[in-house]
Structures are given as structure tokens and as C-alpha cells.
Motif scaffolding. Sequence first.
Motif, PDB file in Angstrom:
ATOM      1  N   GLN A  29      39.647  31.764  40.754  1.00  0.00           N
ATOM      2  CA  GLN A  29      40.077  30.431  40.330  1.00  0.00           C
ATOM      3  C   GLN A  29      40.080  30.341  38.806  1.00  0.00           C
ATOM      4  OE1 GLN A  29      37.983  27.193  42.240  1.00  0.00           O
ATOM      5  NE2 GLN A  29      38.155  28.157  44.245  1.00  0.00           N
ATOM      6  N   ALA A  30      39.033  30.870  38.182  1.00  0.00           N
ATOM      7  CA  ALA A  30      38.964  30.867  36.717  1.00  0.00           C
ATOM      8  C   ALA A  30      40.111  31.672  36.125  1.00  0.00           C
ATOM      9  CB  ALA A  30      37.619  31.430  36.259  1.00  0.00           C
ATOM     10  N   ALA A  31      40.415  32.810  36.720  1.00  0.00           N
ATOM     11  CA  ALA A  31      41.513  33.650  36.232  1.00  0.00           C
ATOM     12  C   ALA A  31      42.827  32.880  36.234  1.00  0.00           C
ATOM     13  CB  ALA A  31      41.633  34.909  37.091  1.00  0.00           C
ATOM     14  N   HIS A  44      48.858  38.835  39.767  1.00  0.00           N
ATOM     15  CA  HIS A  44      48.427  39.081  41.149  1.00  0.00           C
ATOM     16  C   HIS A  44      47.066  39.757  41.051  1.00  0.00           C
ATOM     17  CE1 HIS A  44      52.017  38.146  43.576  1.00  0.00           C
ATOM     18  NE2 HIS A  44      52.670  38.464  42.485  1.00  0.00           N
ATOM     19  N   PHE A  45      46.180  39.431  41.958  1.00  0.00           N
ATOM     20  CA  PHE A  45      44.824  39.961  41.928  1.00  0.00           C
ATOM     21  C   PHE A  45      44.550  40.690  43.237  1.00  0.00           C
ATOM     22  CE2 PHE A  45      45.174  36.154  39.397  1.00  0.00           C
ATOM     23  CZ  PHE A  45      44.666  36.567  38.180  1.00  0.00           C
ATOM     24  N   THR A  46      44.164  41.938  43.142  1.00  0.00           N
ATOM     25  CA  THR A  46      43.821  42.737  44.311  1.00  0.00           C
ATOM     26  C   THR A  46      42.314  42.941  44.285  1.00  0.00           C
ATOM     27  OG1 THR A  46      45.957  43.871  44.169  1.00  0.00           O
ATOM     28  CG2 THR A  46      44.247  44.912  45.523  1.00  0.00           C
ATOM     29  N   VAL A  47      41.620  42.362  45.255  1.00  0.00           N
ATOM     30  CA  VAL A  47      40.166  42.451  45.323  1.00  0.00           C
ATOM     31  C   VAL A  47      39.799  43.647  46.206  1.00  0.00           C
ATOM     32  CG1 VAL A  47      38.037  41.275  46.004  1.00  0.00           C
ATOM     33  CG2 VAL A  47      39.951  39.955  45.030  1.00  0.00           C
ATOM     34  N   ILE A  75      41.770  44.283  40.626  1.00  0.00           N
ATOM     35  CA  ILE A  75      42.919  44.856  39.930  1.00  0.00           C
ATOM     36  C   ILE A  75      43.814  43.692  39.535  1.00  0.00           C
ATOM     37  CG2 ILE A  75      44.910  46.402  40.079  1.00  0.00           C
ATOM     38  CD1 ILE A  75      43.331  47.803  42.429  1.00  0.00           C
ATOM     39  N   VAL A  76      44.109  43.603  38.249  1.00  0.00           N
ATOM     40  CA  VAL A  76      44.939  42.515  37.737  1.00  0.00           C
ATOM     41  C   VAL A  76      46.309  43.097  37.404  1.00  0.00           C
ATOM     42  CG1 VAL A  76      45.155  40.696  36.012  1.00  0.00           C
ATOM     43  CG2 VAL A  76      42.874  41.409  36.797  1.00  0.00           C
ATOM     44  N   SER A  77      47.320  42.582  38.083  1.00  0.00           N
ATOM     45  CA  SER A  77      48.698  43.047  37.907  1.00  0.00           C
ATOM     46  C   SER A  77      49.594  41.885  37.520  1.00  0.00           C
ATOM     47  CB  SER A  77      49.229  43.653  39.220  1.00  0.00           C
ATOM     48  OG  SER A  77      48.407  44.702  39.680  1.00  0.00           O
ATOM     49  N   MET A  98      40.028  37.743  30.701  1.00  0.00           N
ATOM     50  CA  MET A  98      38.958  37.170  29.881  1.00  0.00           C
ATOM     51  C   MET A  98      38.276  36.024  30.608  1.00  0.00           C
ATOM     52  SD  MET A  98      37.767  38.115  26.991  1.00  0.00           S
ATOM     53  CE  MET A  98      36.043  37.721  27.053  1.00  0.00           C
ATOM     54  N   ASN A  99      39.042  35.219  31.328  1.00  0.00           N
ATOM     55  CA  ASN A  99      38.432  34.141  32.115  1.00  0.00           C
ATOM     56  C   ASN A  99      37.506  34.706  33.197  1.00  0.00           C
ATOM     57  OD1 ASN A  99      39.756  32.261  30.565  1.00  0.00           O
ATOM     58  ND2 ASN A  99      40.849  31.309  32.268  1.00  0.00           N
ATOM     59  N   ILE A 100      37.901  35.814  33.811  1.00  0.00           N
ATOM     60  CA  ILE A 100      37.042  36.468  34.807  1.00  0.00           C
ATOM     61  C   ILE A 100      35.744  36.923  34.147  1.00  0.00           C
ATOM     62  CG2 ILE A 100      36.771  38.543  36.248  1.00  0.00           C
ATOM     63  CD1 ILE A 100      39.818  38.315  36.865  1.00  0.00           C
TER      64      ILE A 100
END
Length: 166
Positions: A29-31, A44-47, A75-77, A98-100
Motif C-alpha cells: 500500500q505504501a509503495a 507491478h509487485f511480485t511477492v 520484485i518491483v517491475s 523508497m516507500n517500501i
Amino acid sequence: MIEAIKKRRSIRSYQNKPVEPEKINELLQAAMLAPSAMNLMPWHFTVVTNREKLTQIPTYHPYTNMMKTAPCAIIVSGDRAITKKDAFIYCDCSAAIMNILLSAVDLDLGTCWCAIAPDESRMSAFRSAFDLPEAWLPVAVVAVGYAAEQKGMKDTFKPERITYCE
């Protein structure tokens, strides 16, 4: 927030303790609250919580040995179908990362940001290992977990790198 900025450090050793799904959700959510060029939000975020997949990451990215102990990676894409400008993707994804990193401090989590792009071999390896669409530019992978090491605050302020135009 200034305290989180001062406390944030790259953590490379993690406790054998999973990160609660609620905390991962808070990080995401922060991201997604990060600023974005033209407000396109191409991220897109791959957890990744699969231990085998986490342990394999250092075989194709030489600076990610911390993944061997991290219980989670994000993974941030950036999606090139949303914006054609890679420069915007790098900026947007970096702001999200950075927010993460800062939110993790407030959640008592440790993190370590490792760039993937622009290294083509790493980008290709991550696309293959995590079945990422070709249109996605994998910018970075962030290790997330409970720190197994303690690091103090570090003074990185360098006044000689500041120029004032008056």
C-alpha cells in the motif's frame, strides 16, 4: 518520518521468521502511494515467499546473497505497456521502492534493495524465474524480513555536495 529515514539501513541477514501478510500488504500500500510521472503508476509487485525461489535468486544475481535468509522478496517491475519511457519507469519504481524501505522501518522490518535493471542478463533471469511478462521491466528486488543484525544510524551528510544558487 525523518526518524525512519535516519534508521533505514540495508539489512543482509534475517531471522527465520515469516513476515505477516498484513505487513506485506502495508508495504505494498505504501509503495502504491508513491508519486508517479503523469500519475500512470506503471508498477507491478511480485511477492516471493517460496523458500526455493528465494534461495535461487543469488545464482543469477551476484549481489543478493541475503535472499538465502530473507523470508520474503518483492520484485518491483514497471509495465512498458503503460508507459513507453523507461526513464519514467525507473523513477516511478524507485519512488515506490523508497516507500517500501521507509515503511518497513516503522513495521520493525529490515530490507535490502538490489537493482536488477538495466542488466539484461538479470532482467531475463528474473522474467524467466518468476514468469514476468516481457512488457515488464524488472527494476529491482527488495529483501524483506526481521533483521538478524543491528546497524546503527550512519551520518552520510556531505555539505560539499551542495550548491546554492541565490
